[in-house]
Design a protein around this motif. Sequence first.
Motif, mmCIF file in Angstrom:
data_model
loop_
_atom_site.group_PDB
_atom_site.id
_atom_site.type_symbol
_atom_site.label_atom_id
_atom_site.label_comp_id
_atom_site.label_asym_id
_atom_site.label_seq_id
_atom_site.Cartn_x
_atom_site.Cartn_y
_atom_site.Cartn_z
ATOM 1 N N TYR A 141 0.829 -1.198 0.000
ATOM 2 C CA TYR A 141 0.000 0.000 0.000
ATOM 3 C C TYR A 141 0.869 1.258 0.000
ATOM 4 C CZ TYR A 141 -3.297 3.544 1.553
ATOM 5 O OH TYR A 141 -4.058 4.679 1.656
ATOM 6 N N ASN A 142 0.582 2.159 -0.925
ATOM 7 C CA ASN A 142 1.295 3.431 -1.012
ATOM 8 C C ASN A 142 0.305 4.531 -0.650
ATOM 9 O OD1 ASN A 142 2.671 5.764 -1.721
ATOM 10 N ND2 ASN A 142 3.557 4.886 -3.571
ATOM 11 N N ASP A 143 0.536 5.220 0.467
ATOM 12 C CA ASP A 143 -0.426 6.219 0.928
ATOM 13 C C ASP A 143 -0.209 7.581 0.277
ATOM 14 O OD1 ASP A 143 1.939 6.828 2.131
ATOM 15 O OD2 ASP A 143 1.130 7.015 4.168
ATOM 16 N N LYS A 144 0.648 7.644 -0.738
ATOM 17 C CA LYS A 144 0.850 8.880 -1.476
ATOM 18 C C LYS A 144 -0.069 8.901 -2.699
ATOM 19 C CE LYS A 144 5.742 9.033 -0.155
ATOM 20 N NZ LYS A 144 7.142 8.984 -0.663
ATOM 21 N N ASP A 145 -0.202 10.078 -3.287
ATOM 22 C CA ASP A 145 -0.941 10.198 -4.544
ATOM 23 C C ASP A 145 -0.120 11.036 -5.503
ATOM 24 O OD1 ASP A 145 -2.918 9.678 -6.334
ATOM 25 O OD2 ASP A 145 -4.514 10.711 -5.249
ATOM 26 N N SER A 201 0.015 3.021 -7.538
ATOM 27 C CA SER A 201 -1.153 2.236 -7.951
ATOM 28 C C SER A 201 -2.262 3.111 -8.537
ATOM 29 C CB SER A 201 -1.717 1.455 -6.759
ATOM 30 O OG SER A 201 -2.096 2.349 -5.717
ATOM 31 N N HIS A 202 -2.197 4.408 -8.252
ATOM 32 C CA HIS A 202 -3.225 5.339 -8.743
ATOM 33 C C HIS A 202 -2.548 6.597 -9.249
ATOM 34 C CE1 HIS A 202 -6.097 8.759 -8.204
ATOM 35 N NE2 HIS A 202 -6.867 7.917 -8.878
ATOM 36 N N LEU A 203 -2.983 7.093 -10.408
ATOM 37 C CA LEU A 203 -2.373 8.277 -11.004
ATOM 38 C C LEU A 203 -3.468 9.202 -11.526
ATOM 39 C CD1 LEU A 203 0.338 9.635 -11.838
ATOM 40 C CD2 LEU A 203 0.117 8.467 -14.042
ATOM 41 N N ASN A 204 -3.417 10.460 -11.076
ATOM 42 C CA ASN A 204 -4.278 11.492 -11.648
ATOM 43 C C ASN A 204 -3.555 12.085 -12.857
ATOM 44 O OD1 ASN A 204 -6.434 11.812 -9.434
ATOM 45 N ND2 ASN A 204 -4.517 12.026 -8.293
ATOM 46 N N ILE A 222 -6.546 15.697 -3.717
ATOM 47 C CA ILE A 222 -5.332 14.892 -3.675
ATOM 48 C C ILE A 222 -4.964 14.715 -2.217
ATOM 49 C CG2 ILE A 222 -3.038 14.569 -4.665
ATOM 50 C CD1 ILE A 222 -3.593 17.127 -6.313
ATOM 51 N N CYS A 223 -5.082 13.509 -1.723
ATOM 52 C CA CYS A 223 -4.759 13.212 -0.313
ATOM 53 C C CYS A 223 -5.465 14.169 0.641
ATOM 54 C CB CYS A 223 -3.247 13.267 -0.094
ATOM 55 S SG CYS A 223 -2.332 11.963 -0.908
ATOM 56 N N GLY A 224 -6.705 14.484 0.361
ATOM 57 C CA GLY A 224 -7.486 15.351 1.228
ATOM 58 C C GLY A 224 -7.301 16.833 0.994
ATOM 59 N N HIS A 225 -6.424 17.220 0.043
ATOM 60 C CA HIS A 225 -6.177 18.627 -0.255
ATOM 61 C C HIS A 225 -6.976 19.039 -1.490
ATOM 62 C CE1 HIS A 225 -2.943 18.412 2.663
ATOM 63 N NE2 HIS A 225 -2.420 17.392 2.005
ATOM 64 N N ASN A 226 -7.575 20.215 -1.455
ATOM 65 C CA ASN A 226 -8.380 20.710 -2.565
ATOM 66 C C ASN A 226 -7.480 21.262 -3.666
ATOM 67 O OD1 ASN A 226 -10.835 20.143 -1.265
ATOM 68 N ND2 ASN A 226 -10.806 22.108 -0.186
ATOM 69 N N GLU A 281 4.171 14.743 -6.524
ATOM 70 C CA GLU A 281 3.937 13.762 -5.473
ATOM 71 C C GLU A 281 3.322 14.435 -4.251
ATOM 72 O OE1 GLU A 281 6.613 10.695 -2.695
ATOM 73 O OE2 GLU A 281 7.554 11.933 -4.248
ATOM 74 N N PHE A 282 2.294 13.809 -3.669
ATOM 75 C CA PHE A 282 1.568 14.390 -2.538
ATOM 76 C C PHE A 282 1.398 13.342 -1.435
ATOM 77 C CE2 PHE A 282 0.379 16.957 -6.106
ATOM 78 C CZ PHE A 282 0.176 18.238 -5.604
ATOM 79 N N ASP A 283 1.355 13.832 -0.194
ATOM 80 C CA ASP A 283 0.878 12.992 0.901
ATOM 81 C C ASP A 283 -0.087 13.809 1.748
ATOM 82 O OD1 ASP A 283 2.342 14.597 2.649
ATOM 83 O OD2 ASP A 283 3.840 13.062 3.096
ATOM 84 N N GLU A 284 -0.751 13.162 2.690
ATOM 85 C CA GLU A 284 -1.803 13.830 3.453
ATOM 86 C C GLU A 284 -1.277 14.886 4.410
ATOM 87 O OE1 GLU A 284 -5.663 12.740 6.262
ATOM 88 O OE2 GLU A 284 -4.530 11.167 5.241
#
Length: 388
Positions: free
Chosen positions: A124-128, A175-178, A287-291, A372-375
């Motif tokens: 699991y990768n918690d980044k987006d 695993s997920h890419l915008n 993205i990771c909870g950010h608008n 690259e983003f994280d929460e």
Amino acid sequence: MSFERLQPESSNDYIVRICSMKDDLGFTWDDIADAINQELGLDRTGNAYRKYYAVHKHDTSFKFDKETEESVAVRLERNKLQATKLEANRYLRQYSRFELFYENIREAIEILPVPTMEPLPAEYNDKDYVLALADMHYGSTFESENNDYSREECSDRLSKLLGDVIEYIKYEGVSHLNVLSLGDSIQGILRITDLQLNDIPVVDCVVEVSRLLAQFLNNLSKYVVVDYYAVSAANHSQTRPIGSKASELATEDVERIVINYIHDMLRENKRISIHTDLSRDYVDFQICGHNAIAMHGHQIKNMQTAIKDMSALCQKFYDYMFIGHYHSAQELCVGEREGHNIEVLVSPSIIGSCQYSDKLMRGAKAAAKIYEFDEPHGHIGTKTFILN
């Protein structure tokens, strides 16, 4: 002055003759009514004769002595309704032609076969991640000091980018890419000089670039789940009928066709979500909870206040703004919140430098970026892919 009815005149002819003398005599309609009523023994108002005369000028078969004052008003209202219906029918015919045009395009679209999918990363990768594509200017052909561009070169750059992104995905365990398309997919015709740059007609550019982008996304989906967002308004993709100004016809933008074309080509691929909100010239997502908000960038007057201005307009706090248009990359911090910065992220261009940027001596390499983003901290890294 005598207002006697002439011997061969019918009552209608007499009324028309007297009404036609109104302006020459300097009479009011009430004066005209008094004269006609006295001669014909009628009891009509000046307003009744005014309406009758107005109708008779457009319909000489209309007989006043066969219709009441109320029927004159009905005839006028009927004419207004007919005029309204004519305008509505004209709009419906135009709308139907556009609908038929899009239906014909849709029927010609060949659905891309779903590729054989690779398994998604087990860990699991918690980044987006956000891959930003901007300013392809497909159809443009030129040679500048440090850059040669053509349709074939654009296709080669997307192929190179696909390979680089797949390597990045595998290395980072994504695993997920915008994927963001930030506009100016085609060169278009903003001015007559664009005709010198365009290799093929604009309509052909729209079809070819739509297929290129759909194939790019289809191949990318072998390795990741894709959310595709595309801005529906840019400057080069605008259609500008003769005499219209920039952004005057905001909905006349071929980016809308490109988005729908891609959507239809990929509708069988369940790993790709094409977001097709065409009601506004920007897209927003999280993205990771950010608008985040994305737009082409030609609408922006001041990058320092752009996020604040859009937040006020949309009544929503944005943390990140993605834009293209400027053909060179920037990461501009314009504020902060708890744990992260507020940033305007300007994407580089697929087309790269050109003769115009050479004159300004402000060229930049053709490139695309993954952000690259994280929460907890928002934007924490950027990977640049040089394409020429």
